[in-house]
Write a protein that holds these residues in place. Structure first.
Motif, short mmCIF file in Angstrom:
data_model
loop_
_atom_site.label_atom_id
_atom_site.label_comp_id
_atom_site.label_asym_id
_atom_site.label_seq_id
_atom_site.Cartn_x
_atom_site.Cartn_y
_atom_site.Cartn_z
N GLU A 179 -8.34 85.91 80.91
CA GLU A 179 -6.99 86.34 80.54
C GLU A 179 -6.72 87.76 81.03
OE1 GLU A 179 -3.20 86.64 78.79
OE2 GLU A 179 -4.44 84.91 79.34
N TRP A 198 -11.78 82.00 77.75
CA TRP A 198 -10.38 82.41 77.80
C TRP A 198 -10.26 83.93 77.93
CZ3 TRP A 198 -5.79 80.24 78.59
CH2 TRP A 198 -4.65 80.99 78.27
N GLU A 199 -11.01 84.67 77.13
CA GLU A 199 -10.88 86.13 77.13
C GLU A 199 -11.37 86.75 78.43
OE1 GLU A 199 -9.47 88.02 74.06
OE2 GLU A 199 -8.73 86.02 74.59
N PHE A 235 -13.31 80.71 73.40
CA PHE A 235 -12.88 82.10 73.25
C PHE A 235 -13.46 82.96 74.37
CE2 PHE A 235 -13.95 86.36 71.58
CZ PHE A 235 -12.68 86.83 71.27
N ASP A 259 -1.98 88.01 73.28
CA ASP A 259 -2.82 86.87 73.67
C ASP A 259 -2.94 85.93 72.47
OD1 ASP A 259 -4.72 85.13 74.61
OD2 ASP A 259 -6.38 86.56 74.51
N PRO A 291 -6.29 90.24 77.43
CA PRO A 291 -7.00 89.59 76.33
C PRO A 291 -6.87 90.36 75.02
CG PRO A 291 -8.55 90.79 77.70
CD PRO A 291 -7.22 90.88 78.39
N LEU A 336 -8.22 81.51 68.59
CA LEU A 336 -9.63 81.17 68.77
C LEU A 336 -10.54 82.16 68.04
CD1 LEU A 336 -9.60 80.21 72.56
CD2 LEU A 336 -9.96 78.65 70.64
N LEU A 337 -10.16 83.44 68.06
CA LEU A 337 -10.94 84.46 67.34
C LEU A 337 -10.97 84.16 65.85
CD1 LEU A 337 -12.36 87.30 67.29
CD2 LEU A 337 -10.08 88.27 66.98
N GLY A 382 -6.01 83.51 72.42
CA GLY A 382 -7.23 84.27 72.14
C GLY A 382 -7.34 84.66 70.69
N ASP A 384 -11.19 92.67 74.89
CA ASP A 384 -11.60 92.89 76.28
C ASP A 384 -13.13 92.82 76.38
OD1 ASP A 384 -11.85 93.52 78.90
OD2 ASP A 384 -10.99 95.53 78.78
#
Length: 517
Positions: free
Chosen positions: A259, A255-256, A252, A206, A262, A212-213, A209, A265
Motif C-alpha cells: 500500500e 497489504w501494508e 495485513f 488505509d 499504509p 485487518l489490524l 489495513g 509503515d
C-alpha cells in the motif's frame, strides 16, 4: 487557511514550565491508567461477580485498544492538527474514565475501557511532539528525559494509588481521578498551544489495513485471554480465533507492504536501528509489564496483603527512576545508548533473579528490595532505546516510527500479560500435583505432619486436610511464580544482544529533535 510553515519558536519561562506540567499530566494520566487497575482487579472482579482471570480483561483490553489506535496518530494529526487532536483525546479520555467509574457490570466496564484505550493512543506520541517542540534544540535531551520520567512514574505510582483508593473509597475512584487532572491538562494545553497548531491536509486513510489490524489484534488478544478458560486448542473457539488472527495477519502484512499510504509503515523495520531497538524495547516492556500485573495479584491472593499494601510494595520502584532521569538527560548526549540499555537489561535480570528466590514466608523488606533496585534499570530503559529507534529517521518519518514502535511495545505488553497469567496458572497446577504426590497416609512423614497439624489447630482430620490443601495451594502458587521470575531473568539476558545489532548513536538528541519538529 493560514498555517505556519516553520516550527514555532521555543517557549520560555513560566509559560514553558506550565506547558511542561500540562503535557506531563496528560502523559501521566494515560500511563497511570495502564497499571492503576492492577491491584484493584480482585476487588473489581468480586464486586462485578466475575473471576479474577476475567477481571484481567480490564487491563489487557485497554492495552490492546491502545495499541490499535496508536498507528492512527499520524493520519489523525494531519487531518485534525496536533493541538486539537491532543486536547480532544484528553477530553474523550476524561469522558471514558467517567464511564468506567459508572459501569454497573463487567461488560459495560470493558466497553468503556476499550474506548478509553482507543482515545489514549495519540496521547503518548503527541505529548512527545508538543513537549520537544517547546524546548530549544540544545535542550532536547532534557525534554526527552522529563518525558521519560513522567512515563516511568505512571506505571509505578499506579498500583500504590490504585490500592489506596480501592481500600479507602471505591474502585470507581481509580477512574474518576482522571476527570479533574484531564480537564486541567486540556484547558492549559489549549490556552498555551492553540496558536501553535500544525498544518492540516486531507489525506485518505488505509481502511482495509485498519480493518485487518483490528481483526488480527482483537482475535489474538481474545484467544490469549480466553485460552486458559477454554482449555486452549482443545476448544474449537480457540482454533477459530487462531485461524482468524493468522489469516488476517498474513493479509495485513501483504497489504501494508504494498500500500502507498499504509496505516502501519512496516517498511521501517528494514532499518537496523528501528528493528533492533523496537524488538528489544517491546520484549523488555512485555516482561516488565506482565510481571507488574501478577506480582500484586499474588500478594493479595496468597500473602493476605490489602490492595493498598500491595501497591505500596511496588511504589519504591519510582525512587531511583525519578532521581536518575534528570542525570540521564545530561549523560545521554555523551554516551552510547546501547551500553546504557544493556545495563538496564542486565539490571532487570538481576531483579527478577532476586524475586525468583521468594518463599511463602517472605517478609515485606524482601519484597520491597528488588522493587527499589528495579528503579535503576527503569531509568536506563526508555530514553536510550527511544534514541536508538528514532536515530537516522528523516523528519517526515519520525511520527510514523514513534507510532509503530509504541504500537509494538504496548501490544507486546498486553499479549504478555495474558501469556504470563496462563503460564503462572499452568506452573501452579504442575507444582500442586507434584506436592500432592508426597501426601497420603502411606507416607509416614505425612501422617506425622497431619497429626501435628490437628493438634496445633485443635481440629479433626477433615479440618487438618483443609488447612493442608490451603498450604499446598499457596506453596504451589509461590513455586509457579518463582518459575516466571526465573524465566524472565533469563530472557532479559537472552534479548540484550538485540541492542547491539543497531548502529552506534551519539546521544538522544538526533531522535529527539525529529520528534519535536
Amino acid at each position: 487557511m493560514n498555517q505556519p510553515t516553520l516550527p514555532p519558536a521555543p517557549l520560555h519561562g513560566a509559560k514553558l514550565a506550565l506547558a511542561t506540567l500540562a503535557v506531563a499530566l496528560a502523559t501521566f494520566m494515560n500511563v497511570l491508567d495502564s497499571s492503576i487497575a492492577n491491584v484493584a482487579i480482585p476487588t473489581i472482579s468480586g464486586n462485578l461477580g466475575v473471576s479474577v482471570d476475567e477481571g484481567t480483561w480490564v487491563i489487557t483490553l485497554f492495552a490492546a485498544a491502545n495499541a490499535i489506535s496508536i498507528p492512527l496518530t499520524g493520519w489523525l494529526t494531519q487531518r485534525i492538527g496536533t493541538v486539537k487532536l491532543f486536547v480532544g483525546a484528553i477530553l474523550l479520555f476524561v469522558l471514558s474514565s467517567w464511564a468506567c467509574g459508572m459501569a454497573p457490570n463487567m461488560l459495560t466496564l470493558l466497553a468503556a475501557r476499550i474506548l478509553q484505550g482507543a482515545v489514549a493512543g495519540p496521547l503518548i506520541p503527541l505529548s512527545q511532539a508538543l513537549l520537544l517542540g517547546s524546548y530549544p534544540r540544545e535542550k532536547s535531551s532534557t525534554a526527552l528525559a522529563l518525558w521519560a520520567m513522567t512515563a516511568t512514574v505512571g506505571p509505578i505510582a499506579g498500583p500504590a494509588l490504585g490500592g489506596w483508593i480501592t481500600d479507602s473509597y471505591s474502585w470507581s475512584w481509580i477512574f474518576y481521578i482522571n476527570i479533574p487532572v484531564g480537564l486541567f491538562a486540556a484547558a492549559v494545553t489549549w490556552v498555551i498551544y492553540r496558536d501553535r497548531e500544525t498544518p492540516t491536509r486531507k489525506i485518505p486513510i488505509d481502511k482495509l489495513g485498519l480493518v485487518l489490524l483490528i481483526v488480527w489484534v482483537g482475535a489474538l488478544q481474545i484467544m490469549l485471554d480466553k485460552g486458559k478458560d477454554l482449555d486452549w486448542f482443545n476448544s474449537s473457539v480457540i482454533w477459530t480465533l487462531a485461524a482468524i488472527s493468522l489469516v488476517s495477519f498474513v493479509f495485513f502484512l501483504i497489504w501494508e507492504l504494498t500500500e502507498k499510504q499504509p496505516v502501519v509503515d512496516l517498511r521501517l523495520f528494514a532499518g537496523r536501528n528501528f528493528f533492533g531497538g523496537t524488538v528489544a524495547i517491546s520484549l523488555a516492556y512485555a516482561l516488565f509489564f506482565a510481571n507488574l500485573v501478577i506480582l500484586p495479584q499474588w500478594m493479595q491472593e496468597y500473602l493476605g496483603y490489602r490492595s493498598v499494601d500491595a501497591g505500596l510494595v511496588t511504589a519504591p520502584l519510582g525512587i531511583f527512576a525519578v532521581l536518575l532521569a534528570p542525570v540521564l538527560g545530561k549523560v545521554m548526549p555523551r554516551t552510547d545508548p546501547r551500553g546504557l540499555a544493556t545495563l538496564a537489561f542486565l539490571g532487570f535480570a538481576a531483579v527478577f533473579f532476586l524475586r525468583s528466590r521468594y518463599t511463602t514466608g517472605v517478609d515485606t523488606w524482601t519484597l520491597v528490595l528488588p522493587t527499589l533496585l528495579q528503579g535503576i534499570p527503569m531509568a536506563l530503559f526508555f530514553t536510550p532505546l527511544t534514541a536508538i529507534i528514532l536515530s537516522g529517521q528523516p523528519p517526515e518519518k519520525i511520527p510514523a516510527a514513534a507510532g509503530l514502535s509504541n504500537f509494538t511495545r504496548v501490544f507486546a505488553g498486553a499479549a504478555a500479560t495474558s501469556i504470563v497469567n496462563t503460564s503462572w496458572n499452568n506452573r501452579t497446577i504442575l507444582h500442586h500435583a507434584q506436592l500432592a504426590e508426597q501426601t497420603g497416609l502411606n507416607n509416614p512423614n505425612f501422617g506425622d505432619a497431619l497429626a501435628r497439624l490437628q493438634a496445633a489447630l485443635h481440629t479433626d482430620v477433615r479440618g487438618a486436610y483443609a488447612a493442608l490443601e490451603q498450604s499446598l495451594g499457596a506453596q504451589a502458587a509461590m513455586l509457579g511464580l518463582n518459575d516466571i521470575f526465573w524465566i524472565s531473568a533469563v530472557l532479559f539476558v537472552v534479548i540484550a544482544p538485540l541492542i547491539w545489532i543497531t548502529r552506534p548513536v551519539k546521544g538522544a538528541a538526533a531522535g529527539a529533535q525529529g520528534i519535536g519538529h
